[in-house]
Design a protein around this motif. Structure first.
Motif, PDB file in Angstrom:
ATOM      1  N   VAL A 210       1.002  -1.166   0.291  1.00  0.00           N
ATOM      2  CA  VAL A 210       0.092   0.052  -0.058  1.00  0.00           C
ATOM      3  C   VAL A 210       1.266   1.250  -0.214  1.00  0.00           C
ATOM      4  CG1 VAL A 210      -1.623   1.134   1.566  1.00  0.00           C
ATOM      5  CG2 VAL A 210      -2.072  -0.800   1.259  1.00  0.00           C
ATOM      6  N   ALA A 211       0.413   2.314  -0.770  1.00  0.00           N
ATOM      7  CA  ALA A 211       0.985   3.585  -0.249  1.00  0.00           C
ATOM      8  C   ALA A 211      -0.405   4.575  -0.352  1.00  0.00           C
ATOM      9  CB  ALA A 211       1.508   3.907  -2.184  1.00  0.00           C
ATOM     10  N   VAL A 212       0.112   5.977   0.490  1.00  0.00           N
ATOM     11  CA  VAL A 212      -1.005   6.346   0.815  1.00  0.00           C
ATOM     12  C   VAL A 212      -0.176   8.239   0.615  1.00  0.00           C
ATOM     13  CG1 VAL A 212      -1.891   7.409   2.921  1.00  0.00           C
ATOM     14  CG2 VAL A 212      -0.755   4.835   3.634  1.00  0.00           C
ATOM     15  N   GLN A 213      -1.065   8.421   0.158  1.00  0.00           N
ATOM     16  CA  GLN A 213      -0.629  10.211   0.021  1.00  0.00           C
ATOM     17  C   GLN A 213      -1.647  11.069   1.090  1.00  0.00           C
ATOM     18  OE1 GLN A 213      -3.168  12.281  -2.155  1.00  0.00           O
ATOM     19  NE2 GLN A 213      -1.626  13.994  -2.605  1.00  0.00           N
ATOM     20  N   GLY A 214      -1.069  11.955   1.362  1.00  0.00           N
ATOM     21  CA  GLY A 214      -1.889  12.189   3.133  1.00  0.00           C
ATOM     22  C   GLY A 214      -1.602  11.549   4.154  1.00  0.00           C
ATOM     23  N   PHE A 215      -1.116  12.696   5.130  1.00  0.00           N
ATOM     24  CA  PHE A 215      -1.195  11.871   6.443  1.00  0.00           C
ATOM     25  C   PHE A 215      -1.893  13.048   8.110  1.00  0.00           C
ATOM     26  CE2 PHE A 215       1.320   8.748   9.731  1.00  0.00           C
ATOM     27  CZ  PHE A 215       0.821   7.892   9.034  1.00  0.00           C
ATOM     28  N   GLY A 216      -2.852  12.745   7.273  1.00  0.00           N
ATOM     29  CA  GLY A 216      -3.750  13.540   8.390  1.00  0.00           C
ATOM     30  C   GLY A 216      -4.213  12.572   8.832  1.00  0.00           C
ATOM     31  N   ASN A 217      -5.282  12.651   9.397  1.00  0.00           N
ATOM     32  CA  ASN A 217      -6.450  11.963   9.874  1.00  0.00           C
ATOM     33  C   ASN A 217      -6.532  10.574   9.720  1.00  0.00           C
ATOM     34  OD1 ASN A 217      -9.491  10.787  10.342  1.00  0.00           O
ATOM     35  ND2 ASN A 217      -8.678  11.583  12.654  1.00  0.00           N
ATOM     36  N   VAL A 218      -7.091  11.172   7.904  1.00  0.00           N
ATOM     37  CA  VAL A 218      -7.846   9.986   6.923  1.00  0.00           C
ATOM     38  C   VAL A 218      -6.201   9.166   6.433  1.00  0.00           C
ATOM     39  CG1 VAL A 218      -9.130   9.345   4.896  1.00  0.00           C
ATOM     40  CG2 VAL A 218      -9.753  10.966   6.301  1.00  0.00           C
ATOM     41  N   GLU A 257       3.315   8.494  15.381  1.00  0.00           N
ATOM     42  CA  GLU A 257       4.174   9.156  16.609  1.00  0.00           C
ATOM     43  C   GLU A 257       5.314  10.346  15.583  1.00  0.00           C
ATOM     44  OE1 GLU A 257       2.658   9.356  19.370  1.00  0.00           O
ATOM     45  OE2 GLU A 257       1.666   7.680  18.871  1.00  0.00           O
ATOM     46  N   HIS A 258       5.911   9.889  14.911  1.00  0.00           N
ATOM     47  CA  HIS A 258       6.658  11.031  13.975  1.00  0.00           C
ATOM     48  C   HIS A 258       6.123  12.453  14.015  1.00  0.00           C
ATOM     49  CE1 HIS A 258      10.886  12.077  12.448  1.00  0.00           C
ATOM     50  NE2 HIS A 258       9.916  12.158  11.636  1.00  0.00           N
ATOM     51  N   LYS A 259       4.950  12.043  12.873  1.00  0.00           N
ATOM     52  CA  LYS A 259       4.426  12.945  11.885  1.00  0.00           C
ATOM     53  C   LYS A 259       3.626  13.867  13.281  1.00  0.00           C
ATOM     54  CE  LYS A 259       1.570  15.143   9.309  1.00  0.00           C
ATOM     55  NZ  LYS A 259       2.037  15.861   8.129  1.00  0.00           N
ATOM     56  N   LYS A 260       3.357  13.335  14.461  1.00  0.00           N
ATOM     57  CA  LYS A 260       2.630  14.216  15.460  1.00  0.00           C
ATOM     58  C   LYS A 260       3.272  15.085  15.940  1.00  0.00           C
ATOM     59  CE  LYS A 260      -1.700  11.389  16.287  1.00  0.00           C
ATOM     60  NZ  LYS A 260      -2.395  10.612  17.217  1.00  0.00           N
ATOM     61  N   SER A 261       4.630  14.368  16.621  1.00  0.00           N
ATOM     62  CA  SER A 261       6.032  15.312  17.375  1.00  0.00           C
ATOM     63  C   SER A 261       6.389  16.090  16.157  1.00  0.00           C
ATOM     64  CB  SER A 261       7.112  14.546  17.716  1.00  0.00           C
ATOM     65  OG  SER A 261       7.431  13.807  16.731  1.00  0.00           O
ATOM     66  N   THR A 262       6.539  15.714  14.487  1.00  0.00           N
ATOM     67  CA  THR A 262       7.481  16.673  13.952  1.00  0.00           C
ATOM     68  C   THR A 262       6.336  17.613  13.308  1.00  0.00           C
ATOM     69  OG1 THR A 262       8.468  14.672  12.144  1.00  0.00           O
ATOM     70  CG2 THR A 262       9.884  15.273  14.396  1.00  0.00           C
ATOM     71  N   GLY A 263       5.776  17.326  12.787  1.00  0.00           N
ATOM     72  CA  GLY A 263       5.270  17.483  11.281  1.00  0.00           C
ATOM     73  C   GLY A 263       5.418  17.063  10.249  1.00  0.00           C
ATOM     74  N   LYS A 264       5.860  16.182  10.145  1.00  0.00           N
ATOM     75  CA  LYS A 264       6.136  15.574   8.645  1.00  0.00           C
ATOM     76  C   LYS A 264       6.926  14.431   8.952  1.00  0.00           C
ATOM     77  CE  LYS A 264      10.492  17.455   9.215  1.00  0.00           C
ATOM     78  NZ  LYS A 264      11.324  18.721   8.853  1.00  0.00           N
ATOM     79  N   VAL A 265       6.769  13.662   7.958  1.00  0.00           N
ATOM     80  CA  VAL A 265       7.410  12.204   7.529  1.00  0.00           C
ATOM     81  C   VAL A 265       8.613  12.057   6.773  1.00  0.00           C
ATOM     82  CG1 VAL A 265       4.716  11.332   7.585  1.00  0.00           C
ATOM     83  CG2 VAL A 265       5.557  11.619   5.106  1.00  0.00           C
ATOM     84  N   ASP A 266       8.984  13.067   6.006  1.00  0.00           N
ATOM     85  CA  ASP A 266      10.072  12.602   5.346  1.00  0.00           C
ATOM     86  C   ASP A 266      11.268  12.612   6.075  1.00  0.00           C
ATOM     87  OD1 ASP A 266      10.231  15.014   5.997  1.00  0.00           O
ATOM     88  OD2 ASP A 266      10.271  15.900   3.921  1.00  0.00           O
ATOM     89  N   SER A 267      11.162  13.377   8.008  1.00  0.00           N
ATOM     90  CA  SER A 267      12.953  12.661   8.154  1.00  0.00           C
ATOM     91  C   SER A 267      12.451  11.943   9.596  1.00  0.00           C
ATOM     92  CB  SER A 267      12.736  14.655   9.512  1.00  0.00           C
ATOM     93  OG  SER A 267      11.507  14.350  10.030  1.00  0.00           O
TER      94      SER A 267
END
Length: 413
Positions: A210-218, A257-267
């Motif tokens: 699976v690939a997911v574009q967009g990593f907000g709530n949905v 958890e990383h997204k919530k703490s940093t605001g992004k996924v690419d790091s």
């Protein structure tokens, strides 16, 4: 093509197959009410700024209007009309006793303080209250709005009418009349449609990628539930800043958890950094677009390798891209089906509020799964009956139900 024009084009395909009289088709294309409000807000520094808000009710033949409210700097009437239009068909497809509505304020909420955001929310909701009520129009969260803002809306309405009215909005905090399972609801609905699509195509979910574009709530919950409950391997995720890729599968809980703490996924250290649009070209079984509208166009549709696309948000695929994907036999699970879990659990919340009797999480999940599974089956059966794609089939079902209500009720007076 504007968003509303794009929504109409999908509708027209179904209408042509159904043979609906043009006067009724035109009635269904047009929104019932459009409200534009310009309202002042007192800022923290003592200045006053004027903001523009919208509320559109598209159709109420089957019941009160239902639809979220978004805060976004590019929100406009065309967008809100399109989203209200889609809500009519989404609630009808799920056979909920609702019509369709949507609202929004043209604002960047990140530029406001907490107090300014609260003042804006109270004033906006007071301005649109002439259209709102638990038996008239029930708003909910959308882009950049959340349970806390819904609590402010509920309180504003309640103070204005002189008593607490829990059922005026949904998506509230659980301890303030909200429903258990609401936060995960849209993602859970996406997961159920992915599961049913895999069954139809003979894809074993435990081996699916699976690939997911967009990593907000949905996007978060779609990825988490596809991974934890279906056993799918989530190999790529992106947000507005970039993406992350791991062919062996990403640890979704850690990524959240990383997204919530940093605001992004690419790091995120658990994968390789990729561009935010690279997810569309990944060699995966399932693609979940869960960001904003018009993500997949005629420019990138031919690059998609996924066998299944489950639309986690409204309107991520343009009509031109839809044609390309249909020709390539990609199974597209349309937005009015794939992401209907949110409004379905909003319906559960509304029912609970009106009855002052609240359900368990297990009951919420079980009922949602049953309704999503049934809606997918009805859509698939209709697609096979008419020899059409799932989007057109979903519209055929939804339009037929609204047309039935209009004809049985008659044209007033």
């Amino acid at each position: 093509m504007g968003l509303f024009e794009m929504a109409i084009s999908n509708f027209n395909r179904a209408v042509a197959i159904m043979g609906i009289d043009e006067e009724y088709a035109e009635m269904l294309r047009r929104p019932k009410r459009c409200l534009i409000v310009d309202f002042p807000v007192l800022m923290d520094d003592g200045s006053v700024k004027v903001f523009t808000g919208y509320r559109v009710q598209h159709n109420t033949a089957r019941g009160p209007a239902k639809g979220g409210i978004r805060y976004h700097p590019e929100t406009n009437l065309d967008e809100v009309k399109a989203l209200a239009f889609w809500m009519t068909w989404k609630t009808s497809l799920m056979d909920l006793p609702f019509g369709g509505a949507k609202g929004g304020v043209r604002v960047d909420p990140k530029s406001l303080s907490e107090k300014e955001l609260r003042r804006l929310s109270r004033r906006y909701f007071s301005e649109i209250q002439i259209m709102i009520g638990p038996q008239h129009d029930i708003p909910a969260p959308d882009v950049n709005t959340n349970p806390d803002i819904m609590a402010v809306y509920m309180d504003t309405y309640s103070m204005n009418i002189g008593h607490t009215e829990l059922g005026v909005v949904t998506g509230k905090p659980v301890r303030l009349g909200g429903s258990k399972g609401r936060e995960e609801a849209t993602g859970r609905g996406v997961m159920v449609t992915v599961r049913e699509a895999c069954r139809e195509l003979g894809i074993e979910t435990s081996k699916a990628t699976v690939a997911v574009q967009g990593f907000g709530n949905v996007g978060m919950y779609s990825a988490l539930l596809c991974n934890h409950e279906l056993g799918c391997k989530i190999i790529a995720v992106s947000d507005s800043k970039g993406g992350i890729f791991n062919p062996n599968g990403l640890n979704i809980q850690e990524l959240i958890e990383h997204k919530k703490s940093t605001g992004k996924v690419d790091s995120f250290p658990g994968g390789e950094r990729i561009g935010k649009d690279d997810v569309f070209e990944m060699d995966v079984d399932i693609l979940i677009p869960a960001a904003l509208e018009n993500a997949i166009t005629e420019d990138n549709a031919h690059k998609i390798k996924a066998k299944i696309i489950s639309e986690g948000v409204n309107g991520p695929i343009t009509p031109e891209a839809d044609k390309i994907l249909n020709q390539r036999r990609v199974m597209v699970i349309p937005d009015i089906l794939a992401n209907a879990g949110g409004v379905t659990v909003s319906y559960f919340e509304w029912v609970q509020d009106l009855q002052a009797f609240f359900w368990s999480l297990e009951q919420i999940r079980e009922t949602l799964e049953s309704m999503m599974t049934e809606a997918f089956k009805e859509t698939l059966d209709t697609a096979k009956k008419y020899g059409v794609d799932l989007r057109t089939a979903a519209y055929i079902i939804a339009i037929d139900r609204v047309m039935y209500a209009i004809k049985k009720r008659g044209i007033y007076p």
